[in-house]
Design a protein around this motif. Structure first.
Motif, PDB file in Angstrom:
ATOM      1  N   TRP A 114     -10.740  -4.500 -16.860  1.00 45.58           N
ATOM      2  CA  TRP A 114      -9.288  -4.253 -16.886  1.00 45.58           C
ATOM      3  C   TRP A 114      -8.927  -3.370 -18.083  1.00 45.58           C
ATOM      4  CZ3 TRP A 114      -5.061  -4.302 -14.064  1.00 45.58           C
ATOM      5  CH2 TRP A 114      -3.802  -4.321 -14.674  1.00 45.58           C
ATOM      6  N   LYS A 115      -9.528  -3.667 -19.240  1.00 41.91           N
ATOM      7  CA  LYS A 115      -9.240  -2.872 -20.456  1.00 41.91           C
ATOM      8  C   LYS A 115      -9.575  -1.398 -20.243  1.00 41.91           C
ATOM      9  CE  LYS A 115      -9.235  -5.958 -24.358  1.00 41.91           C
ATOM     10  NZ  LYS A 115     -10.053  -7.142 -24.271  1.00 41.91           N
ATOM     11  N   ASN A 116     -10.620  -1.129 -19.433  1.00 42.58           N
ATOM     12  CA  ASN A 116     -11.048   0.252 -19.205  1.00 42.58           C
ATOM     13  C   ASN A 116     -10.322   0.924 -18.038  1.00 42.58           C
ATOM     14  OD1 ASN A 116     -12.885   0.117 -21.286  1.00 42.58           O
ATOM     15  ND2 ASN A 116     -14.480  -0.747 -19.977  1.00 42.58           N
ATOM     16  N   THR A 117      -9.337   0.245 -17.490  1.00 40.98           N
ATOM     17  CA  THR A 117      -8.634   0.775 -16.317  1.00 40.98           C
ATOM     18  C   THR A 117      -7.442   1.626 -16.753  1.00 40.98           C
ATOM     19  OG1 THR A 117      -9.269  -1.192 -15.133  1.00 40.98           O
ATOM     20  CG2 THR A 117      -7.517   0.067 -14.154  1.00 40.98           C
ATOM     21  N   ARG A 118      -7.290   2.793 -16.121  1.00 42.38           N
ATOM     22  CA  ARG A 118      -6.197   3.699 -16.490  1.00 42.38           C
ATOM     23  C   ARG A 118      -4.858   3.183 -15.946  1.00 42.38           C
ATOM     24  NH1 ARG A 118      -7.243   9.240 -14.375  1.00 42.38           N
ATOM     25  NH2 ARG A 118      -7.486   8.029 -12.484  1.00 42.38           N
ATOM     26  N   LEU A 119      -3.783   3.631 -16.565  1.00 41.88           N
ATOM     27  CA  LEU A 119      -2.444   3.168 -16.156  1.00 41.88           C
ATOM     28  C   LEU A 119      -2.163   3.497 -14.693  1.00 41.88           C
ATOM     29  CD1 LEU A 119      -0.353   4.077 -19.322  1.00 41.88           C
ATOM     30  CD2 LEU A 119      -1.126   1.818 -18.573  1.00 41.88           C
ATOM     31  N   GLN A 120      -2.644   4.664 -14.272  1.00 47.28           N
ATOM     32  CA  GLN A 120      -2.435   5.085 -12.886  1.00 47.28           C
ATOM     33  C   GLN A 120      -3.081   4.081 -11.911  1.00 47.28           C
ATOM     34  OE1 GLN A 120      -4.005   8.997 -12.292  1.00 47.28           O
ATOM     35  NE2 GLN A 120      -3.762   8.838 -10.070  1.00 47.28           N
ATOM     36  N   SER A 121      -4.279   3.597 -12.264  1.00 45.21           N
ATOM     37  CA  SER A 121      -4.963   2.619 -11.410  1.00 45.21           C
ATOM     38  C   SER A 121      -4.281   1.259 -11.500  1.00 45.21           C
ATOM     39  CB  SER A 121      -6.418   2.458 -11.841  1.00 45.21           C
ATOM     40  OG  SER A 121      -7.056   3.696 -11.882  1.00 45.21           O
ATOM     41  N   ARG A 122      -3.773   0.921 -12.673  1.00 42.60           N
ATOM     42  CA  ARG A 122      -3.128  -0.381 -12.859  1.00 42.60           C
ATOM     43  C   ARG A 122      -1.860  -0.522 -12.012  1.00 42.60           C
ATOM     44  NH1 ARG A 122      -3.506  -2.414 -19.102  1.00 42.60           N
ATOM     45  NH2 ARG A 122      -5.772  -2.384 -19.262  1.00 42.60           N
ATOM     46  N   ARG A 123      -1.235   0.608 -11.703  1.00 43.14           N
ATOM     47  CA  ARG A 123       0.013   0.582 -10.946  1.00 43.14           C
ATOM     48  C   ARG A 123      -0.143  -0.169  -9.616  1.00 43.14           C
ATOM     49  NH1 ARG A 123       3.883   5.421  -9.009  1.00 43.14           N
ATOM     50  NH2 ARG A 123       2.048   6.079  -7.881  1.00 43.14           N
ATOM     51  N   CYS A 124      -1.308   0.009  -8.953  1.00 40.72           N
ATOM     52  CA  CYS A 124      -1.535  -0.630  -7.639  1.00 40.72           C
ATOM     53  C   CYS A 124      -1.392  -2.150  -7.716  1.00 40.72           C
ATOM     54  CB  CYS A 124      -2.947  -0.373  -7.134  1.00 40.72           C
ATOM     55  SG  CYS A 124      -3.444   1.299  -7.180  1.00 40.72           S
ATOM     56  N   TYR A 125      -1.715  -2.696  -8.900  1.00 42.32           N
ATOM     57  CA  TYR A 125      -1.717  -4.154  -9.028  1.00 42.32           C
ATOM     58  C   TYR A 125      -0.323  -4.714  -9.299  1.00 42.32           C
ATOM     59  CZ  TYR A 125      -6.647  -3.196  -9.041  1.00 42.32           C
ATOM     60  OH  TYR A 125      -7.894  -2.751  -8.670  1.00 42.32           O
ATOM     61  N   LEU A 126       0.684  -3.818  -9.302  1.00 40.21           N
ATOM     62  CA  LEU A 126       2.061  -4.242  -9.572  1.00 40.21           C
ATOM     63  C   LEU A 126       2.890  -4.286  -8.289  1.00 40.21           C
ATOM     64  CD1 LEU A 126       2.532  -2.131 -12.816  1.00 40.21           C
ATOM     65  CD2 LEU A 126       2.227  -4.606 -12.661  1.00 40.21           C
ATOM     66  N   SER A 127       2.239  -4.079  -7.152  1.00 37.50           N
ATOM     67  CA  SER A 127       2.979  -4.094  -5.880  1.00 37.50           C
ATOM     68  C   SER A 127       3.113  -5.533  -5.388  1.00 37.50           C
ATOM     69  CB  SER A 127       2.237  -3.265  -4.829  1.00 37.50           C
ATOM     70  OG  SER A 127       1.078  -3.958  -4.409  1.00 37.50           O
ATOM     71  N   ILE A 128       3.935  -5.719  -4.346  1.00 37.69           N
ATOM     72  CA  ILE A 128       3.926  -7.019  -3.673  1.00 37.69           C
ATOM     73  C   ILE A 128       2.569  -7.140  -2.974  1.00 37.69           C
ATOM     74  CG2 ILE A 128       6.442  -7.170  -3.469  1.00 37.69           C
ATOM     75  CD1 ILE A 128       6.148  -6.220  -0.546  1.00 37.69           C
ATOM     76  N   PRO A 129       2.161  -8.343  -2.495  1.00 33.73           N
ATOM     77  CA  PRO A 129       0.784  -8.508  -2.009  1.00 33.73           C
ATOM     78  C   PRO A 129       0.371  -7.521  -0.911  1.00 33.73           C
ATOM     79  CG  PRO A 129       1.849 -10.624  -2.235  1.00 33.73           C
ATOM     80  CD  PRO A 129       2.919  -9.600  -2.469  1.00 33.73           C
ATOM     81  N   PRO A 130      -0.876  -7.005  -1.000  1.00 37.12           N
ATOM     82  CA  PRO A 130      -1.396  -6.105   0.043  1.00 37.12           C
ATOM     83  C   PRO A 130      -1.328  -6.782   1.417  1.00 37.12           C
ATOM     84  CG  PRO A 130      -2.962  -6.312  -1.780  1.00 37.12           C
ATOM     85  CD  PRO A 130      -1.864  -7.285  -2.047  1.00 37.12           C
ATOM     86  N   SER A 131      -1.082  -6.005   2.429  1.00 32.33           N
ATOM     87  CA  SER A 131      -0.997  -6.444   3.834  1.00 32.33           C
ATOM     88  C   SER A 131       0.314  -7.171   4.172  1.00 32.33           C
ATOM     89  CB  SER A 131      -2.190  -7.319   4.255  1.00 32.33           C
ATOM     90  OG  SER A 131      -3.393  -6.616   4.114  1.00 32.33           O
ATOM     91  N   THR A 132       1.259  -7.271   3.221  1.00 36.92           N
ATOM     92  CA  THR A 132       2.579  -7.834   3.525  1.00 36.92           C
ATOM     93  C   THR A 132       3.274  -6.929   4.549  1.00 36.92           C
ATOM     94  OG1 THR A 132       2.800  -8.629   1.255  1.00 36.92           O
ATOM     95  CG2 THR A 132       4.848  -8.439   2.517  1.00 36.92           C
ATOM     96  N   GLU A 133       3.873  -7.526   5.583  1.00 31.84           N
ATOM     97  CA  GLU A 133       4.572  -6.704   6.594  1.00 31.84           C
ATOM     98  C   GLU A 133       5.875  -6.148   6.034  1.00 31.84           C
ATOM     99  OE1 GLU A 133       4.646  -7.719  10.597  1.00 31.84           O
ATOM    100  OE2 GLU A 133       2.552  -8.387  10.578  1.00 31.84           O
ATOM    101  N   LEU A 134       6.176  -4.906   6.415  1.00 33.09           N
ATOM    102  CA  LEU A 134       7.362  -4.209   5.909  1.00 33.09           C
ATOM    103  C   LEU A 134       8.220  -3.718   7.073  1.00 33.09           C
ATOM    104  CD1 LEU A 134       5.428  -1.971   3.356  1.00 33.09           C
ATOM    105  CD2 LEU A 134       6.963  -3.847   2.729  1.00 33.09           C
TER     106      LEU A 134
END
Ligand code: FMN
Length: 202
Positions: A114-134
């Motif tokens: 996680w420490k070596n992860t770039r901010l751009q990659s970290r953004r994905c982990y700030l979404s609502i859960p993957p596969s949630t219906e929209l």
């Protein structure tokens, strides 16, 4: 694996496979930078592309990052059998690697990655859960992060969703498409750690 020769030894080939995978993990331009990972879901196969993050030849380890809330995590929790597929269209080499997955969510390995992860990659982990219906096509990200990366402080909220999948390889199937005859080799590691290597019919 920059060049291949017709009379390659199995030992040289195996060393070059690990070398190519390491290059894949470190270079975005390498064909092995992304691979396809297969899991089993209620007996049915599921595949998806992931970024190859780290390769440790000595322990036969391949690592990728994912969201703890994603479907592949529940599939791997249920059944840790995993298979990687890579294809280098320049070298015309296909690699299939089978093994077992170990999930790292709240341990030192996950913290280091996680420490070596770039901010751009970290953004994905700030979404609502993957596969949630929209109701309409959306990224699932908060409105404020649609057009920018999170700050370091904002990104830390993603840490709880971040997981490292460590895959321990027990079998490699290598295939080289060649105009003067395709070639294929198989490497199978025994429980003792010894590898049994053989040429097989493509
Ligand atoms: C080029 C590319 C790279 C990707 N890299 C990753 C990755 O490293 N980790 C990941 O979880 N998903 C990655 N994805 C998204 C996955 O392919 C997949 O859509 C997502 O993880 C949901 O999969 P699941 O529902 O099977 O869990 C990538 C997709 C593409 C097209």
């Amino acid at each position: 694996m920059t060049t291949l020769e017709q009379d390659l030894s199995l030992d040289t080939l195996l060393a070059s496979i690990w070398e190519a995978l390491q290059k894949g993990a470190s270079s975005r331009l390498h064909h092995f930078h992304t691979g396809v990972v297969a899991t089993v879901s209620d007996g049915a196969p599921q595949v998806r592309t992931v970024v190859l993050r780290k390769v440790i030849p000595e322990t036969r380890t391949l690592i990728f990052h994912t969201d703890q809330r994603s479907r592949k995590i529940s599939e791997l929790t249920e059944n840790p059998n995993i298979c990687w597929l890579f294809y280098d269209s320049e070298m015309r080499v296909q690699l299939r690697l089978s093994g077992n997955a170990t999930l790292h969510h709240s341990d030192d390995l996950a913290d280091v990655q996680w420490k070596n992860t770039r901010l751009q990659s970290r953004r994905c982990y700030l979404s609502i859960p993957p596969s949630t219906e929209l109701a309409k096509p959306e990224s699932g990200l908060p409105e404020s992060l649609l057009k920018r990366n999170p700050t370091l402080e904002e990104s830390e909220a993603g840490r709880e969703n971040f997981t490292v999948v460590e895959t321990h390889i027990h079998t490699i199937d290598w295939l080289w498409l060649n105009s003067s005859g395709h070639q294929r080799a198989k490497f199978v590691w025994q429980p003792s750690g010894e590898v049994v290597s053989s040429w097989i019919v493509p």
